[in-house]
Design an enzyme around this catalytic site. Structure first.
Site, PDB file in Angstrom:
ATOM      1  N   ARG A 157      77.057  70.869  78.144  1.00 33.19           N
ATOM      2  CA  ARG A 157      75.652  71.042  77.740  1.00 33.19           C
ATOM      3  C   ARG A 157      74.915  72.043  78.625  1.00 33.19           C
ATOM      4  O   ARG A 157      73.988  72.714  78.169  1.00 33.19           O
ATOM      5  CB  ARG A 157      74.933  69.674  77.756  1.00 33.19           C
ATOM      6  CG  ARG A 157      73.548  69.698  77.081  1.00 33.19           C
ATOM      7  CD  ARG A 157      73.011  68.278  76.928  1.00 33.19           C
ATOM      8  NE  ARG A 157      71.794  68.210  76.134  1.00 33.19           N
ATOM      9  CZ  ARG A 157      70.556  68.159  76.647  1.00 33.19           C
ATOM     10  NH1 ARG A 157      70.383  68.169  77.964  1.00 33.19           N
ATOM     11  NH2 ARG A 157      69.504  68.087  75.852  1.00 33.19           N
TER      12      ARG A 157
ATOM     13  N   ILE B  49      66.389  71.758  72.676  1.00 31.91           N
ATOM     14  CA  ILE B  49      67.701  71.138  72.474  1.00 31.91           C
ATOM     15  C   ILE B  49      67.399  69.637  72.515  1.00 31.91           C
ATOM     16  O   ILE B  49      66.723  69.155  73.415  1.00 31.91           O
ATOM     17  CB  ILE B  49      68.718  71.586  73.557  1.00 31.91           C
ATOM     18  CG1 ILE B  49      70.079  70.887  73.390  1.00 31.91           C
ATOM     19  CG2 ILE B  49      68.209  71.375  74.966  1.00 31.91           C
ATOM     20  CD1 ILE B  49      71.184  71.486  74.311  1.00 31.91           C
ATOM     21  N   SER B  50      67.850  68.902  71.496  1.00 31.21           N
ATOM     22  CA  SER B  50      67.487  67.481  71.388  1.00 31.21           C
ATOM     23  C   SER B  50      68.007  66.687  72.583  1.00 31.21           C
ATOM     24  O   SER B  50      68.973  67.069  73.243  1.00 31.21           O
ATOM     25  CB  SER B  50      68.073  66.881  70.110  1.00 31.21           C
ATOM     26  OG  SER B  50      67.588  67.535  68.970  1.00 31.21           O
ATOM     27  N   GLN B  51      67.355  65.542  72.803  1.00 28.11           N
ATOM     28  CA  GLN B  51      67.786  64.610  73.847  1.00 28.11           C
ATOM     29  C   GLN B  51      69.206  64.121  73.525  1.00 28.11           C
ATOM     30  O   GLN B  51      69.487  63.770  72.376  1.00 28.11           O
ATOM     31  CB  GLN B  51      66.803  63.436  73.834  1.00 28.11           C
ATOM     32  CG  GLN B  51      67.052  62.409  74.887  1.00 28.11           C
ATOM     33  CD  GLN B  51      66.066  61.242  74.782  1.00 28.11           C
ATOM     34  OE1 GLN B  51      65.065  61.328  74.086  1.00 28.11           O
ATOM     35  NE2 GLN B  51      66.377  60.166  75.481  1.00 28.11           N
TER      36      GLN B  51
END
Ligand code: SAH
Length: 214
Positions: A37, A63-65
């Site tokens: 990530r 960027i999503s959790q």
């Protein structure tokens, strides 16, 4: 690109954190444990890459959790070879998780700059997915029908055109709501014109907007 022992250690801690928050699907946890990530963020934010929070990726997007990515992925119950449509490619992180789960990924992004950047980045990272610059509200009728559809932006209401791009028996996972938060919703196509709706708690996404942007 470097994936150090420090990164791997942080990734293991993240997997433990989202496990404690309730994610149980082993293949989803394995995908989160594998994908670097930190490569999806600007290198100056390296130390935040494995915190369980959403993060800005430019063009006003995020960027999503990781927990949210895992939650939506788990809801999709992906089987190897499933054809999945994602709306909101963004950084490409969710798309990579789907790919690791064995899905054939089709993903649409409405922002040209992000689309260009993410397309280049993902192929450099070794993920060869079907990425499109376009409006997710229209979907990809020529590539459908899809086994499942995932929307990674907050939709004010269920995008009707997309429902018709689902196979019968397939479902859409979509956060429904406005700026003050959304309710995770699963809409299953149980017949040609019959749909079943269930909800799965509150989340916060950037909005799903109409039309393409330059
Ligand atoms: N899945 C992404 C999360 C991105 S945030 C990730 O893993 O990083 C949501 C994304 O949806 C943004 O990039 C935004 O530009 C995009 N988006 C919003 N409305 C859209 C639409 N109508 N069609 C396609 N993409 C859209």
């Amino acid at each position: 690109m470097t994936d150090t022992y420090r990164h791997k250690g942080m990734r293991r801690a993240l997997v433990e954190e989202i496990t404690n928050k309730g994610i149980t699907d082993m293949s989803v946890l394995k995908a989160i444990g594998k994908i670097p990530r930190h490569e999806f963020l600007d290198s100056s934010f390296d130390r935040f890459a494995y915190n369980d929070v959403a993060f800005p990726i430019g063009s006003g997007q995020t960027i999503s959790q990781p927990y949210t990515v895992a939650f939506q992925s788990e809801m999709l119950e992906i089987k190897r070879g499933d054809k999945i449509l994602e709306v909101g490619t963004g950084s490409g992180y969710q798309a990579c998780v789907l790919s690791e789960l064995g899905a054939k990924v089709y993903s649409i992004e409405r922002q040209k700059k992000l689309y260009d950047k993410t397309s280049k980045f993902l192929s450099k990272l070794g993920y060869h997915l079907n990425l499109f610059y376009g409006d997710g509200y229209a979907g990809l009728p020529t590539y459908g029908p899809f086994d499942k559809i995932i929307i990674t932006a907050g939709a004010p209401e269920i995008p009707k055109k997309l429902l018709l791009q689902l196979k019968i028996g397939g479902w859409m996972v979509v956060p429904i709501g406005g700026d003050d938060g959304q309710v995770m919703t699963k809409v299953t196509r149980i017949g040609e014109k019959e749909f079943n709706q269930e909800t799965f708690g509150d989340f916060a996404f950037v909005p799903m907007l109409k039309n393409k942007a330059k």
